[in-house]
Scaffold this active site. Structure first.
Site, PDB file in Angstrom:
ATOM      1  N   HIS A 189     -71.106 -27.959 -90.686  1.00 16.92           N
ATOM      2  CA  HIS A 189     -70.476 -29.057 -91.313  1.00 16.92           C
ATOM      3  C   HIS A 189     -69.517 -29.849 -90.551  1.00 16.92           C
ATOM      4  O   HIS A 189     -69.597 -31.188 -90.407  1.00 16.92           O
ATOM      5  CB  HIS A 189     -69.748 -28.779 -92.706  1.00 16.92           C
ATOM      6  CG  HIS A 189     -69.585 -29.913 -93.612  1.00 16.92           C
ATOM      7  ND1 HIS A 189     -69.634 -29.629 -94.907  1.00 16.92           N
ATOM      8  CD2 HIS A 189     -69.477 -31.294 -93.608  1.00 16.92           C
ATOM      9  CE1 HIS A 189     -69.325 -30.746 -95.646  1.00 16.92           C
ATOM     10  NE2 HIS A 189     -69.537 -31.830 -94.537  1.00 16.92           N
ATOM     11  N   TYR A 210     -69.155 -29.283-100.890  1.00 19.87           N
ATOM     12  CA  TYR A 210     -69.394 -30.239-102.201  1.00 19.87           C
ATOM     13  C   TYR A 210     -69.318 -29.487-103.626  1.00 19.87           C
ATOM     14  O   TYR A 210     -69.287 -30.133-104.217  1.00 19.87           O
ATOM     15  CB  TYR A 210     -70.835 -30.931-101.965  1.00 19.87           C
ATOM     16  CG  TYR A 210     -70.959 -31.784-100.943  1.00 19.87           C
ATOM     17  CD1 TYR A 210     -69.943 -31.781 -99.912  1.00 19.87           C
ATOM     18  CD2 TYR A 210     -72.246 -32.384-100.354  1.00 19.87           C
ATOM     19  CE1 TYR A 210     -70.072 -32.816 -98.686  1.00 19.87           C
ATOM     20  CE2 TYR A 210     -72.603 -32.947 -99.537  1.00 19.87           C
ATOM     21  CZ  TYR A 210     -71.265 -33.274 -98.487  1.00 19.87           C
ATOM     22  OH  TYR A 210     -71.521 -34.074 -97.389  1.00 19.87           O
TER      23      TYR A 210
END
Length: 279
Positions: free
Chosen positions: A109, A53
């Protein structure tokens, strides 16, 4: 400010987890810090970020500027695919970037099965937990087969699996797997982004019945399922509105009707964990 209710972690009844969290993608820079700080002020006590991110620094800065005690805010990040071979090092780097002495939770992730390193990544997270760098370790976008493999190999079960979950894709089978294993279901894109079913009759009818917004209905639906939604909004009013969904109790019939919107092709972008990969 709404006080976020908590519920015990399925894997550890002594640990209380906020029932709703705040997603931080793609909040970056000064505006990102302001948006995250606004969410904390509104009452969110769970912040979800990730290396990919590119806003870990902003998340940590918002926590520091909030005046809230560090241990009162749960900070979660994620190890990217490129770091599967060195997940403990990835955790150490995240701690350095965020200037924190520990993380509350770290997830893998994506499993990226073609690289076949997610078991190595899981072993590295176990090491990071044993070293006191992170309190809870989990995964994201794992299938039942991926979970089976890492648990059978290590004897360690993830505390959570963060998956795509919204009314068009309700993940009924995966939620059942999580329930059997004592894994918390976290939901990314909980409202469904551009495909949000705000106008669908089951959602609209519940909004009328409870005098609330369709978005609040969908978040309340998550809570009724036992899912932990992670909505994102940079707008302070919408942040408060989303958080207020914790006060809405849908009927079983309303929950079932909303679940009935699900369809086999309901994924937002075809993110099948057996094929979609992110480095």
């Amino acid at each position: 400010m709404t006080t976020t209710p908590t519920r015990p972690l399925p894997s550890d009844q002594q640990v209380q987890m906020p029932v709703i969290g705040f997603g931080t993608y793609p909040l970056r820079g000064d505006e990102g810090v302001s948006a995250i700080a606004s969410a904390i002020e509104a009452g969110y006590r769970f912040l979800d970020t990730a290396v990919n991110y590119r806003n870990e620094r902003e998340v940590a800065q918002a926590v520091r500027e909030s005046g809230i005690e560090r241990d009162d805010v749960w900070v979660q990040t994620k190890v990217p695919g490129r770091d599967h071979g060195g997940s403990r090092k990835s955790v150490e780097t995240s701690l350095s970037v965020m200037d924190l002495d520990h993380l509350d939770s770290v997830l893998i992730h994506w499993p990226n099965p073609s690289r076949d390193e997610y078991l190595t990544a899981w072993e590295g997270l176990i090491e990071a937990r044993e070293a006191g760098l992170v309190r809870h370790i989990g995964v994201s976008n794992f299938t039942a087969a991926h979970l089976d493999r890492i648990v059978e190999a290590t004897g360690v079960t993830p505390f959570a699996n963060q998956v795509e979950l919204h009314p068009l894709f309700i993940q009924e089978e995966m939620r059942a797997v999580h329930d059997r294993r004592g894994i918390l279901t976290q939901a990314w894109s909980p409202l469904g982004k551009a495909q949000a079913q705000y106008d669908a009759e089951p959602v609209a009818a519940a909004a009328r019945a409870h005098d609330c917004t369709p978005g609040q209905v969908i978040l309340a639906w998550h809570l009724a399922l036992g899912s932990m939604p992670l909505p994102k909004s940079a707008d302070p009013g919408r942040q408060r509105e989303n958080l207020a969904a914790v006060d809405i109790e849908l009927t079983e019939a309303e929950v079932a009707a909303i679940s009935g919107l699900s369809r086999p092709d309901g994924r937002l972008f075809g993110g099948d964990p057996d094929h979609h990969e992110e480095m």
